[in-house]
Each structure stands twice: as C-alpha cells, then as structure tokens.
Design a protein around this motif. Structure first.
Motif, PDB file in Angstrom:
ATOM      1  N   GLU A 248       0.824  -1.210   0.000  1.00  0.00           N
ATOM      2  CA  GLU A 248       0.000   0.000   0.000  1.00  0.00           C
ATOM      3  C   GLU A 248       0.859   1.261   0.000  1.00  0.00           C
ATOM      4  O   GLU A 248       0.479   2.281  -0.587  1.00  0.00           O
ATOM      5  N   PHE A 249       2.046   1.188   0.620  1.00  0.00           N
ATOM      6  CA  PHE A 249       2.933   2.344   0.602  1.00  0.00           C
ATOM      7  C   PHE A 249       3.567   2.502  -0.780  1.00  0.00           C
ATOM      8  O   PHE A 249       3.647   3.616  -1.303  1.00  0.00           O
ATOM      9  N   ARG A 250       3.999   1.406  -1.389  1.00  0.00           N
ATOM     10  CA  ARG A 250       4.586   1.487  -2.717  1.00  0.00           C
ATOM     11  C   ARG A 250       3.578   2.035  -3.726  1.00  0.00           C
ATOM     12  O   ARG A 250       3.924   2.839  -4.595  1.00  0.00           O
TER      13      ARG A 250
ATOM     14  N   ALA B 282       3.898   5.570  -5.886  1.00  0.00           N
ATOM     15  CA  ALA B 282       3.743   5.630  -7.336  1.00  0.00           C
ATOM     16  C   ALA B 282       2.703   6.677  -7.728  1.00  0.00           C
ATOM     17  O   ALA B 282       2.895   7.449  -8.678  1.00  0.00           O
ATOM     18  N   ALA B 283       1.587   6.715  -6.993  1.00  0.00           N
ATOM     19  CA  ALA B 283       0.550   7.708  -7.272  1.00  0.00           C
ATOM     20  C   ALA B 283       1.023   9.120  -6.934  1.00  0.00           C
ATOM     21  O   ALA B 283       0.670  10.091  -7.606  1.00  0.00           O
ATOM     22  N   MET B 284       1.833   9.226  -5.917  1.00  0.00           N
ATOM     23  CA  MET B 284       2.398  10.515  -5.508  1.00  0.00           C
ATOM     24  C   MET B 284       3.268  11.088  -6.631  1.00  0.00           C
ATOM     25  O   MET B 284       3.184  12.270  -6.970  1.00  0.00           O
ATOM     26  N   ARG B 285       4.099  10.230  -7.219  1.00  0.00           N
ATOM     27  CA  ARG B 285       4.980  10.663  -8.305  1.00  0.00           C
ATOM     28  C   ARG B 285       4.199  11.074  -9.549  1.00  0.00           C
ATOM     29  O   ARG B 285       4.627  11.951 -10.306  1.00  0.00           O
ATOM     30  N   ALA B 286       3.046  10.415  -9.769  1.00  0.00           N
ATOM     31  CA  ALA B 286       2.286  10.637 -11.004  1.00  0.00           C
ATOM     32  C   ALA B 286       1.236  11.726 -10.875  1.00  0.00           C
ATOM     33  O   ALA B 286       0.593  12.076 -11.869  1.00  0.00           O
ATOM     34  N   ALA B 287       1.024  12.273  -9.692  1.00  0.00           N
ATOM     35  CA  ALA B 287      -0.034  13.265  -9.495  1.00  0.00           C
ATOM     36  C   ALA B 287       0.167  14.474 -10.415  1.00  0.00           C
ATOM     37  O   ALA B 287       1.277  15.008 -10.497  1.00  0.00           O
ATOM     38  N   PRO B 288      -0.862  14.923 -11.115  1.00  0.00           N
ATOM     39  CA  PRO B 288      -0.722  16.066 -12.031  1.00  0.00           C
ATOM     40  C   PRO B 288      -0.596  17.385 -11.284  1.00  0.00           C
ATOM     41  O   PRO B 288      -1.332  17.645 -10.334  1.00  0.00           O
ATOM     42  N   LEU B 289       0.358  18.199 -11.708  1.00  0.00           N
ATOM     43  CA  LEU B 289       0.561  19.527 -11.148  1.00  0.00           C
ATOM     44  C   LEU B 289       0.628  20.527 -12.283  1.00  0.00           C
ATOM     45  O   LEU B 289       0.877  20.169 -13.438  1.00  0.00           O
TER      46      LEU B 289
ATOM     47  N   HIS C  13      -9.751  19.892  -3.867  1.00  0.00           N
ATOM     48  CA  HIS C  13      -9.305  18.678  -4.542  1.00  0.00           C
ATOM     49  C   HIS C  13      -9.900  17.405  -3.931  1.00  0.00           C
ATOM     50  O   HIS C  13      -9.542  16.295  -4.338  1.00  0.00           O
ATOM     51  N   GLY C  14     -10.801  17.577  -2.985  1.00  0.00           N
ATOM     52  CA  GLY C  14     -11.444  16.418  -2.383  1.00  0.00           C
ATOM     53  C   GLY C  14     -10.484  15.541  -1.605  1.00  0.00           C
ATOM     54  O   GLY C  14     -10.657  14.322  -1.535  1.00  0.00           O
TER      55      GLY C  14
ATOM     56  N   ALA D 117     -10.829   1.372  -0.873  1.00  0.00           N
ATOM     57  CA  ALA D 117      -9.923   0.931  -1.937  1.00  0.00           C
ATOM     58  C   ALA D 117      -8.469   1.261  -1.634  1.00  0.00           C
ATOM     59  O   ALA D 117      -7.592   1.054  -2.477  1.00  0.00           O
ATOM     60  N   GLY D 118      -8.209   1.779  -0.450  1.00  0.00           N
ATOM     61  CA  GLY D 118      -6.844   2.152  -0.100  1.00  0.00           C
ATOM     62  C   GLY D 118      -6.658   3.650  -0.099  1.00  0.00           C
ATOM     63  O   GLY D 118      -7.619   4.422  -0.232  1.00  0.00           O
ATOM     64  N   LEU D 119      -5.429   4.092   0.024  1.00  0.00           N
ATOM     65  CA  LEU D 119      -5.130   5.524   0.084  1.00  0.00           C
ATOM     66  C   LEU D 119      -5.058   6.122  -1.308  1.00  0.00           C
ATOM     67  O   LEU D 119      -4.295   5.660  -2.155  1.00  0.00           O
ATOM     68  N   ASP D 120      -5.858   7.154  -1.541  1.00  0.00           N
ATOM     69  CA  ASP D 120      -5.778   7.928  -2.779  1.00  0.00           C
ATOM     70  C   ASP D 120      -4.987   9.189  -2.459  1.00  0.00           C
ATOM     71  O   ASP D 120      -5.542  10.190  -1.999  1.00  0.00           O
TER      72      ASP D 120
END
Length: 205
Positions: free
Chosen positions: A16-18, A22-29, A118-119, A162-165
C-alpha cells in the motif's frame, strides 16, 4: 536526478505504501511547478517518500516547497492513522503585506481551501504560518527589504475502502504553492498540463 531508496528498502515496503508513492509521483501539477523527488527523512516513520518543487514564472523561481508522505503500518496515535502528509511552502510577498494581521490566517486558508477543492479527505490537520522580513543595511541598504511567508502543515489522509488515494493531497499541495506564489487559479473546465519532472532541462517523463 531522482533520488530513490535502495532496491532492498523498496521491496521491503508494504504494497500500500509502494502504490501510494507511485501515485504521488504521477499526481498532475500545474506546468509552472517543477517537481522532483528528494531524500525523505528516515527517522520519523518506518517508511517515507518526498517530493520537492519550485514554482517558476518567466524563468524566475517565485515559490518553493516540499511534501513528505509518512507511513507506519502499526499506526501512530498522534496521527490517528497509518499515513501522514507533511508539507512546506515558502514564497515571496509584497513587503506591505507582512504588516497585515490577517496574513497568517489567509496563508492557512490557502491550504485548507486547496485540500477541500481537490477532495483530499483528511483529519488532524495542524501547522504554522510564519512571516519572514529581511532588511538590508550599510552597503546593501539600496537593496531594500524583502518579505516571505512560510506555511508548514501536516494532516492525516483518510484511507478509503480501496486504499489511500494520495493524488488529491499532492495536487492540493501543488495548488498551495501556486496560490502562495500569486498565480491565478486555473478556470473551471480548463485542463491542467503535467508539470515538469526530473532534472531541469530534461524531457518530461
């Protein structure tokens, strides 16, 4: 360029951390935000990942910040959860604004409003807003004074079924950086292009 944990440490981290990293790196800015990975503190929690960013307008850096994702599979009473976000933002402001008694409250509202927009569901938010004034004397007197505002905050992201978003939390941090740096909000319905990632001057990933 990108700072990565040794392979052994990556494989030892919970799934769940990995996935969150991965989602942290891909977040749109926003494209004004140049973002890259940085070393994360190793003693605060068993697992940690971090991003740093500079907000650049017309080739000039107008703001900087970082966000750290902490994870303790055993849970942490102070967090009331297994994950914790820690964020920092610093930007220059007009010297006259430092005397405004509402500046600190406004600075904190930038974060609260960004998380809500951003919810990014969260609990146990806390932090500080600091005003920094620099005055020049002697041979540097002609440089005048400068002022900065710093926002330091942490909050516990809510983990859903579903886990951490984590993406909304990273996006909110990016918006905090842009708002504090004086950028106009992106109008509703306008797509946000991905930010630059990795080394300056290199093609985006």
């Amino acid at each position: 360029m990108v700072v990565r944990q040794p392979t052994g440490e990556q494989s030892a981290a919970p799934g769940e951390f990995r996935a969150a990293v991965a989602a942290m790196r891909a977040a749109p800015l926003r494209p004004e935000v140049f973002c890259e990975e940085m070393p994360a503190p190793q003693r605060i929690a068993p697992h940690a990942a971090a991003l740093s960013a500079d907000v650049t307008v017309d080739g000039v850096d107008v703001g900087t910040g970082r966000i750290i994702l902490l994870h303790d599979p055993a849970g942490n009473d102070a967090w009331d959860g297994t994950f914790r976000c820690v964020a920092y933002c610093r930007c220059e402001v007009e010297l006259e604004l430092v005397a405004d008694p509402m500046l600190a409250e406004v600075g904190w509202s930038w974060l609260v409003d960004a998380l809500e927009a951003h919810g990014a569901e969260h609990t146990h938010a806390s932090g500080t807003v600091t005003r920094v004034v620099t005055e020049s004397f002697g041979g540097m007197a002609e440089d005048g004074g400068t002022a900065q505002v710093e926002v330091r905050a942490s909050w516990t992201p809510v983990v859903g079924p579903a886990g951490l978003d984590i993406a909304p939390h990273v996006e909110a941090w990016g918006e905090l950086l842009c708002t504090a740096s004086g950028l106009e909000p992106v109008p509703d319905g306008v797509a946000v292009l991905p930010s630059r990632r990795g080394q300056r001057g290199s093609p985006g990933r």
